[in-house]
Scaffold this active site. Structure first.
Site: not given
Ligand code: NAD
Length: 398
Positions: A53, A238
């Site tokens: 989402s 991190y």
């Molecule tokens: P985000 O907060 O934008 O998205 C998190 C998603 O997880 C949302 O869709 C939320 O609804 C869902 N979610 C959370 N808890 C949940 C649950 N219990 N059940 C169902 N859905 C659930 O996060 P993001 O930054 O896009 O991170 C996503 C992945 O990308 C993570 O693994 C993160 O480590 C990785 N990542 C993020 C970055 C960054 O800079 N943001 C960089 C590299 C990798």
């Protein structure tokens, strides 16, 4: 119906409301980006996106539906609107995504609930069986502070702490907008194992095992899970900290899943290491908002900055759906963080990091860009949205 004018309610890294029109524009902007970057093709793919989402998961879903003609089933944990209280951004993003998928002529199914639970896994499996048959791709993009273990009922909380020695460095106080020092105590053994329980790979293994058991994976199906490494200045908090341990655990699980998939259905599983971007998850990590404010200014000035949709476009075109398949590093990972971690970028970030203070924050870093980026996540400060007009906030997913 609940027509109202919606203004942001933000404090620090928390925003408690969202603008439905701004969120819809964000989805449209992502779709337009991928449409012009990747010629549209009808792959007939079915994809399951866990964490669909917001952030990287939403970008993956939009790219798959828009340029690959994929049917998607998205799992997320979002709040719908209640009376005058708006829904969460992820809820409105998903609402807008459904409209987009309809226009694209692809199926969109959404499951709103706790992805860690067996209940939601089985609901997803039922939906796949009924509507899609099987899936070709699983994207794992969860970022959560908490997991209730589906088999033991234990309630785990993740923490963002260093391991071995306490950590002290600069960060932005997002409320006061000042560069301040933070000190974070070293994690206890329990905090390390709890963080691994939340953000490690056990849950993904449970997903894949159930999907295999119920014959929901097509021959050759692929899994991709997102991870982060970052430069040396963020390592203590991190990569070498609790979340880094969880990501190591995710990698181990993905390696085992890869073996299982290749034996059972000729499939594969990969970790994709993505770059730092502005999302709700990254805003909550100490140090990272300041780091991103510096990083974006430097990468923008070089014309090499990427947001989630640009990163995911590269993941699909250069790796997962390229003719040669994914290019992997020596630890079998896809690296989309190559530009962030190039020596010219990390050297410059390091130099700025040593000099940055509240006084020169706006000169040395692009903090306004960070702030706007953060507000954009909730549908605010988005171009061409009339924020003084009433909008319908009672929108509900099908
Ligand atoms: P985000 O907060 O934008 O998205 C998190 C998603 O997880 C949302 O869709 C939320 O609804 C869902 N979610 C959370 N808890 C949940 C649950 N219990 N059940 C169902 N859905 C659930 O996060 P993001 O930054 O896009 O991170 C996503 C992945 O990308 C993570 O693994 C993160 O480590 C990785 N990542 C993020 C970055 C960054 O800079 N943001 C960089 C590299 C990798």
């Amino acid at each position: 119906m609940a027509k109202q004018v919606v203004h942001p309610k933000i404090r620090g890294f928390i925003c408690t409301n969202a603008h439905p029109v701004g969120c819809a524009k964000n989805v449209e902007t992502q779709a337009n980006y991928v449409r012009q970057a990747v010629p549209s093709r009808q792959t007939g793919l079915n994809a399951l996106i866990i964490g669909a989402s917001t952030g990287y998961g939403l970008a993956s879903r939009v790219a798959l539906a828009t340029s690959y003609g994929a049917n998607t089933i998205g799992v997320f944990f979002e709040k719908p609107p209640v009376g005058k209280k708006t829904g969460t951004a992820g809820y409105y993003n998903s609402f807008a995504f459904h409209k987009h998928a309809d226009r694209q002529g692809v199926k969109a199914l959404s499951i709103n609930g706790d992805a860690f639970s067996d209940k939601i896994k089985f609901e997803t499996i039922d939906s796949i069986k009924k509507e899609l048959g099987q899936v070709d791709l699983i994207v794992y993009s969860l970022a959560s502070p908490r997991r209730i273990h589906p088999r033991t009922g234990e309630d785990y909380r993740s923490v963002l702490k260093p391991i071995g020695k306490p950590y002290s460095d600069k960060t932005i106080d997002l409320v006061k907008e000042e560069v301040v020092n933070i000190s974070v105590k070293t994690a206890t053994k329990k905090e390390i194992s709890d963080t691994i329980a939340v953000m490690g790979g056990e849950d993904l293994t449970f997903w894949v095992d159930y999907l295999l058991e119920h014959d929901c994976l097509k021959p050759g199906a692929q899994v991709v899970a997102y991870s982060y490494i970052g430069p040396e200045i963020t390592h203590q908090i991190y990569t070498s900290g609790t979340i880094g341990r969880a990501k190591d655990n995710l990698q181990q699980h993905v390696d085992n899943i890869d073996k299982k998939l290749s034996q059972e259905i000729g499939g594969n599983a990969f970790v994709s290491v993505n770059k730092a971007v502005i999302t709700q998850a990254s805003a909550a990590i100490p140090v990272i908002p300041l780091y991103i404010s510096i990083l974006y200014k430097i990468m923008d000035s070089k014309g090499i900055n990427e947001n989630p949709i640009a990163q995911i476009t590269r993941l699909f075109t250069e790796h997962l759906f390229s003719d040669h398949g994914p290019e992997l590093d020596d630890q079998r990972r896809i690296r989309l963080d190559d530009r962030e971690l190039s020596i010219e970028v990390t050297d410059q970030v390091k130099q700025v990091w040593s000099q940055i203070t509240t006084e020169n924050l706006h000169h040395l870093a692009d903090y306004n860009r960070y702030k706007t980026g953060f507000r954009n996540l909730f549908g605010f400060d988005v171009e061409n949205v009339k924020y003084d007009q009433e909008v319908e906030t009672n929108l509900f997913l099908p």
